[in-house]
Design a protein around this motif. Structure first.
Motif, PDB file in Angstrom:
ATOM      1  N   THR A 108      23.992  21.392 -43.699  1.00  0.00           N
ATOM      2  CA  THR A 108      23.873  22.357 -42.600  1.00  0.00           C
ATOM      3  C   THR A 108      25.097  22.305 -41.697  1.00  0.00           C
ATOM      4  OG1 THR A 108      21.461  22.157 -42.657  1.00  0.00           O
ATOM      5  CG2 THR A 108      22.446  23.069 -40.660  1.00  0.00           C
ATOM      6  N   ILE A 109      25.552  21.077 -41.381  1.00  0.00           N
ATOM      7  CA  ILE A 109      26.731  20.933 -40.525  1.00  0.00           C
ATOM      8  C   ILE A 109      27.977  21.461 -41.233  1.00  0.00           C
ATOM      9  CG2 ILE A 109      28.237  19.238 -39.417  1.00  0.00           C
ATOM     10  CD1 ILE A 109      25.792  17.548 -38.845  1.00  0.00           C
ATOM     11  N   ALA A 110      28.105  21.183 -42.557  1.00  0.00           N
ATOM     12  CA  ALA A 110      29.267  21.682 -43.305  1.00  0.00           C
ATOM     13  C   ALA A 110      29.275  23.208 -43.344  1.00  0.00           C
ATOM     14  CB  ALA A 110      29.247  21.106 -44.721  1.00  0.00           C
ATOM     15  N   LYS A 111      28.099  23.813 -43.516  1.00  0.00           N
ATOM     16  CA  LYS A 111      28.006  25.280 -43.524  1.00  0.00           C
ATOM     17  C   LYS A 111      28.396  25.854 -42.166  1.00  0.00           C
ATOM     18  CE  LYS A 111      26.624  29.320 -45.189  1.00  0.00           C
ATOM     19  NZ  LYS A 111      26.701  30.138 -43.980  1.00  0.00           N
ATOM     20  N   THR A 112      27.958  25.214 -41.095  1.00  0.00           N
ATOM     21  CA  THR A 112      28.303  25.683 -39.749  1.00  0.00           C
ATOM     22  C   THR A 112      29.808  25.597 -39.516  1.00  0.00           C
ATOM     23  OG1 THR A 112      26.138  24.942 -38.962  1.00  0.00           O
ATOM     24  CG2 THR A 112      27.838  25.359 -37.304  1.00  0.00           C
ATOM     25  N   LYS A 113      30.419  24.488 -39.951  1.00  0.00           N
ATOM     26  CA  LYS A 113      31.870  24.340 -39.778  1.00  0.00           C
ATOM     27  C   LYS A 113      32.629  25.375 -40.612  1.00  0.00           C
ATOM     28  CE  LYS A 113      32.049  19.398 -38.646  1.00  0.00           C
ATOM     29  NZ  LYS A 113      32.563  18.069 -39.075  1.00  0.00           N
ATOM     30  N   ALA A 114      32.163  25.621 -41.837  1.00  0.00           N
ATOM     31  CA  ALA A 114      32.842  26.601 -42.698  1.00  0.00           C
ATOM     32  C   ALA A 114      32.779  27.995 -42.086  1.00  0.00           C
ATOM     33  CB  ALA A 114      32.208  26.586 -44.090  1.00  0.00           C
ATOM     34  N   ASP A 115      31.629  28.377 -41.537  1.00  0.00           N
ATOM     35  CA  ASP A 115      31.518  29.686 -40.890  1.00  0.00           C
ATOM     36  C   ASP A 115      32.462  29.787 -39.695  1.00  0.00           C
ATOM     37  OD1 ASP A 115      29.622  30.340 -42.748  1.00  0.00           O
ATOM     38  OD2 ASP A 115      27.903  29.895 -41.441  1.00  0.00           O
ATOM     39  N   ALA A 116      32.544  28.709 -38.918  1.00  0.00           N
ATOM     40  CA  ALA A 116      33.438  28.716 -37.756  1.00  0.00           C
ATOM     41  C   ALA A 116      34.899  28.799 -38.197  1.00  0.00           C
ATOM     42  CB  ALA A 116      33.202  27.464 -36.910  1.00  0.00           C
ATOM     43  N   ASP A 117      35.267  28.082 -39.279  1.00  0.00           N
ATOM     44  CA  ASP A 117      36.644  28.133 -39.777  1.00  0.00           C
ATOM     45  C   ASP A 117      36.998  29.546 -40.243  1.00  0.00           C
ATOM     46  OD1 ASP A 117      36.947  25.469 -39.239  1.00  0.00           O
ATOM     47  OD2 ASP A 117      36.508  24.804 -41.295  1.00  0.00           O
ATOM     48  N   ALA A 118      36.060  30.216 -40.916  1.00  0.00           N
ATOM     49  CA  ALA A 118      36.322  31.579 -41.389  1.00  0.00           C
ATOM     50  C   ALA A 118      36.569  32.521 -40.218  1.00  0.00           C
ATOM     51  CB  ALA A 118      35.147  32.064 -42.237  1.00  0.00           C
ATOM     52  N   VAL A 119      35.810  32.353 -39.146  1.00  0.00           N
ATOM     53  CA  VAL A 119      36.001  33.196 -37.957  1.00  0.00           C
ATOM     54  C   VAL A 119      37.369  32.933 -37.342  1.00  0.00           C
ATOM     55  CG1 VAL A 119      35.145  33.663 -35.637  1.00  0.00           C
ATOM     56  CG2 VAL A 119      33.527  33.387 -37.528  1.00  0.00           C
ATOM     57  N   TYR A 120      37.758  31.649 -37.254  1.00  0.00           N
ATOM     58  CA  TYR A 120      39.050  31.310 -36.651  1.00  0.00           C
ATOM     59  C   TYR A 120      40.205  31.846 -37.489  1.00  0.00           C
ATOM     60  CZ  TYR A 120      36.622  28.137 -33.477  1.00  0.00           C
ATOM     61  OH  TYR A 120      35.804  27.619 -32.516  1.00  0.00           O
ATOM     62  N   VAL A 121      40.078  31.785 -38.827  1.00  0.00           N
ATOM     63  CA  VAL A 121      41.145  32.298 -39.686  1.00  0.00           C
ATOM     64  C   VAL A 121      41.264  33.814 -39.546  1.00  0.00           C
ATOM     65  CG1 VAL A 121      41.866  32.616 -42.081  1.00  0.00           C
ATOM     66  CG2 VAL A 121      41.015  30.389 -41.318  1.00  0.00           C
ATOM     67  N   GLN A 122      40.154  34.526 -39.558  1.00  0.00           N
ATOM     68  CA  GLN A 122      40.189  35.983 -39.417  1.00  0.00           C
ATOM     69  C   GLN A 122      40.718  36.410 -38.058  1.00  0.00           C
ATOM     70  OE1 GLN A 122      36.300  37.476 -40.262  1.00  0.00           O
ATOM     71  NE2 GLN A 122      36.347  36.879 -42.444  1.00  0.00           N
ATOM     72  N   ALA A 123      40.451  35.597 -37.019  1.00  0.00           N
ATOM     73  CA  ALA A 123      40.933  35.935 -35.679  1.00  0.00           C
ATOM     74  C   ALA A 123      42.383  35.517 -35.468  1.00  0.00           C
ATOM     75  CB  ALA A 123      40.041  35.285 -34.628  1.00  0.00           C
ATOM     76  N   GLY A 124      42.967  34.807 -36.441  1.00  0.00           N
ATOM     77  CA  GLY A 124      44.356  34.381 -36.307  1.00  0.00           C
ATOM     78  C   GLY A 124      44.528  33.154 -35.439  1.00  0.00           C
ATOM     79  N   VAL A 125      43.427  32.457 -35.109  1.00  0.00           N
ATOM     80  CA  VAL A 125      43.529  31.242 -34.288  1.00  0.00           C
ATOM     81  C   VAL A 125      44.056  30.074 -35.111  1.00  0.00           C
ATOM     82  CG1 VAL A 125      42.237  29.617 -32.866  1.00  0.00           C
ATOM     83  CG2 VAL A 125      41.663  32.052 -32.817  1.00  0.00           C
ATOM     84  N   LEU A 126      43.587  29.938 -36.365  1.00  0.00           N
ATOM     85  CA  LEU A 126      44.007  28.868 -37.257  1.00  0.00           C
ATOM     86  C   LEU A 126      44.526  29.477 -38.557  1.00  0.00           C
ATOM     87  CD1 LEU A 126      41.078  26.284 -36.902  1.00  0.00           C
ATOM     88  CD2 LEU A 126      43.363  26.111 -35.892  1.00  0.00           C
ATOM     89  N   ALA A 127      45.371  28.689 -39.240  1.00  0.00           N
ATOM     90  CA  ALA A 127      45.837  29.068 -40.569  1.00  0.00           C
ATOM     91  C   ALA A 127      45.021  28.323 -41.610  1.00  0.00           C
ATOM     92  CB  ALA A 127      47.320  28.753 -40.725  1.00  0.00           C
ATOM     93  N   ALA A 128      44.949  28.887 -42.794  1.00  0.00           N
ATOM     94  CA  ALA A 128      44.173  28.253 -43.862  1.00  0.00           C
ATOM     95  C   ALA A 128      44.721  26.875 -44.202  1.00  0.00           C
ATOM     96  CB  ALA A 128      44.173  29.149 -45.097  1.00  0.00           C
ATOM     97  N   GLU A 129      46.052  26.704 -44.079  1.00  0.00           N
ATOM     98  CA  GLU A 129      46.654  25.396 -44.380  1.00  0.00           C
ATOM     99  C   GLU A 129      46.174  24.319 -43.406  1.00  0.00           C
ATOM    100  OE1 GLU A 129      48.184  28.201 -44.146  1.00  0.00           O
ATOM    101  OE2 GLU A 129      48.940  28.595 -46.169  1.00  0.00           O
ATOM    102  N   GLU A 130      45.981  24.706 -42.133  1.00  0.00           N
ATOM    103  CA  GLU A 130      45.519  23.730 -41.147  1.00  0.00           C
ATOM    104  C   GLU A 130      44.092  23.264 -41.448  1.00  0.00           C
ATOM    105  OE1 GLU A 130      47.802  24.946 -37.071  1.00  0.00           O
ATOM    106  OE2 GLU A 130      46.250  26.333 -37.790  1.00  0.00           O
ATOM    107  N   ILE A 131      43.259  24.211 -41.856  1.00  0.00           N
ATOM    108  CA  ILE A 131      41.882  23.848 -42.204  1.00  0.00           C
ATOM    109  C   ILE A 131      41.877  22.977 -43.451  1.00  0.00           C
ATOM    110  CG2 ILE A 131      39.644  24.758 -42.915  1.00  0.00           C
ATOM    111  CD1 ILE A 131      40.251  27.210 -41.207  1.00  0.00           C
ATOM    112  N   ARG A 132      42.743  23.285 -44.409  1.00  0.00           N
ATOM    113  CA  ARG A 132      42.829  22.489 -45.632  1.00  0.00           C
ATOM    114  C   ARG A 132      43.291  21.068 -45.325  1.00  0.00           C
ATOM    115  NH1 ARG A 132      42.939  23.497 -51.010  1.00  0.00           N
ATOM    116  NH2 ARG A 132      44.204  22.097 -52.305  1.00  0.00           N
TER     117      ARG A 132
END
Length: 511
Positions: free
Chosen positions: A446-470
């Motif tokens: 559940t926590i991993a799913k919540t973090k993944a959803d938040a990461d997707a929002v940040y990437v789409q909003a341009g706050v984070l890059a996919a490399e940073e999340i990786r």
């Protein structure tokens, strides 16, 4: 002549009265002196009883702990006068019970449950050797060697026994055994690369407090850091510097009581003693009450049997009692004289005994702050009752004990292991305790799913890059993607093909 006789008799009466007054005065003085002596004796007896009640004397330790040619640092007068400053008994058991008494108490499961539970909880999840902060240096091999050496030395089990010994006796010590220092134990130990080299560590030895006593301590200058802190110890006739002994005391006593406790702390068993004794007394009382909760009797005429019957009457009484006892159960017939005998029975109500025992048992958990489900395996009763809140508070308490008492000694052990393996100490390498509360697979997902959803929002909003999340996923050792190559980024899926495939699927299934 008559007047002269009368005057003489008056004088004799005066003299007799004066002699009687003098005698009474002397008797009064004698009684007063006797009362004063009696009062002094009573006061001395009370003072002696008060001194015995407080019992502030040094603990009895084996004579061979101190070398024959040396005197212990703790003398009998070290505790003199302490009782004079106490107006009343400050606690349930103000004097040190003694190591033999504590060892005897440790045989009871009622006493032993707390030291074992606390020691197991403090080392249950243990911890791991990690790198402090971010570092570009590869520490994997180094950390693996350190963890393997710690495992070979049995540090986890050693610390568990270390804690358990401290809770039973009030003090526990670990001797640092260094190669080549067998004849230098009375000298300070400097834990650095200059004094110690590779292969220096032989191991650690657990020492119970009955085998050691202070050799030297500062009792004159309270402004110094070593005030009432032993600088050397006698361990079975051998003088050892305090630097070579890792002393664990989790419940210290005030300075004025340290000599009375052989410079140990208050044992957890001593704190539990009044509660355990009440519990054991309650259990015995309830057991006795259940054993004889029903009193059955037979009213009969015993005058002829006891006064006139003699031995024959007593035999008849015994026979009557035996016949009554043999026929008293529900499957037999009870015979009584309808005119001269009467049956009666008194039953003690047992409806509240379980509640009394439960309350007495619950009080035993008070001194150690241990929930009943952890200490005794007793779960809360009632609708929607659970122990989650108590367990969370208890885990916080255990974590505070780990940080306050275990961390300083584990850091010393980690430094010694580094010197033994590499000949130097790397400050970037630290030990971190694992959380006591462990999540199950469902909670982790559940926590991993919540973090993944938040990461997707940040990437789409341009706050984070996919490399940073990786990169974050690669450093997360608790995750499923720990250690992945950050640079080896997979190709992004062709979203146009994905969308066309979705459109075809919707056309084939319009519903």
């Amino acid at each position: 002549m008559w007047k002269w006789n009368k005057k003489r008799k008056q004088q004799e009466r005066l003299i007799a009265a004066q002699e009687e007054a003098n005698r009474l005065e002397a008797e009064k003085l004698k009684v007063g002196k006797r009362n004063a002596e009696l009062s002094a004796a009573v006061l001395a007896m009370l003072a002696e009883q008060k001194q015995k009640a407080h019992g502030y004397t040094i603990p009895t330790i084996p004579g061979f702990v101190t070398p024959p040619d040396k005197k212990p640092a703790i003398a009998m007068d070290s505790c003199a006068g302490i009782a004079a400053f106490a107006n009343s008994d400050p606690q349930f058991y103000s004097s040190f019970p003694g190591y033999p008494k504590l060892a005897w108490m440790a045989q009871s499961s009622d006493y032993r449950s707390v030291p074992e539970t606390t020691a197991n909880e403090m080392t249950r999840e243990w911890g791991e050797v990690k790198i402090k902060g971010d570092s570009n240096k590869d520490y994997a091999d180094k950390i693996s060697e350190i963890e393997q050496r710690i495992k070979v030395l049995g540090i986890r089990d050693l610390m568990r026994r270390h804690i358990e010994t401290e809770m039973i006796f009030g003090r526990s010590q670990l001797f640092i055994d260094i190669k080549g220092h067998e004849n230098q134990t009375d000298l300070p130990l400097l834990v650095n690369g200059t004094s110690l080299s590779k292969g220096c560590l032989k191991g650690f030895r657990l020492i119970e407090p009955i085998w050691s006593t202070p050799s030297m301590y500062n009792a004159t200058d309270p402004t110094e850091s070593d005030f009432f802190v032993p600088s050397k110890w006698f361990v079975l006739g051998k003088e050892i510097h305090a630097d070579r002994l890792m002393t664990l005391i989790m419940r210290p006593v005030p300075d004025m009581l340290k000599p009375a406790y052989n410079f140990s702390g208050v044992s957890m068993l001593q704190l539990m003693q009044p509660y355990v004794e009440r519990w054991q007394r309650t259990v015995d009382s309830v057991s006795d009450l259940i054993h004889s909760f029903s009193i059955t009797g037979l009213k009969t005429n015993m005058e002829n049997i006891l006064l006139e019957g003699g031995q024959e009457g007593m035999a008849q009484l015994v026979m009557r009692s035996q016949m009554f006892s043999q026929l008293r159960n529900n499957q037999n017939l009870m015979l009584m004289d309808k005119d001269g005998e009467e049956f009666f029975q008194f039953n003690t109500p047992l409806s509240t005994l379980d509640n009394l025992m439960q309350k007495a048992q619950e009080q035993m958990a008070g001194p150690s702050h241990t929930p009943l489900v952890k200490l005794l395996g007793i779960t809360p009763s009632g609708l929607n009752a659970n122990s989650e809140g108590e367990i969370r508070v208890y885990n916080d308490y255990i974590a505070s004990l780990q940080e306050a008492h275990l961390r300083p000694q584990i850091e010393t052990i980690l430094n010694l292991v580094q010197l033994d393996l590499f000949g130097e100490i790397d400050d970037q390498i630290v030990f971190e305790f694992s959380p006591l509360e462990q999540m199950n697979d469902e909670q982790k997902a559940t926590i991993a799913k919540t973090k993944a959803d938040a990461d997707a929002v940040y990437v789409q909003a341009g706050v984070l890059a996919a490399e940073e999340i990786r990169e974050r996923l690669a450093k997360d050792e608790s995750g499923d993607y720990s250690g992945i190559d950050v640079e080896d980024v997979p190709e992004s899926p062709d979203m146009e093909l994905f969308n066309n495939a979705s459109d075809k699927e919707e056309a084939a299934n319009p519903t």
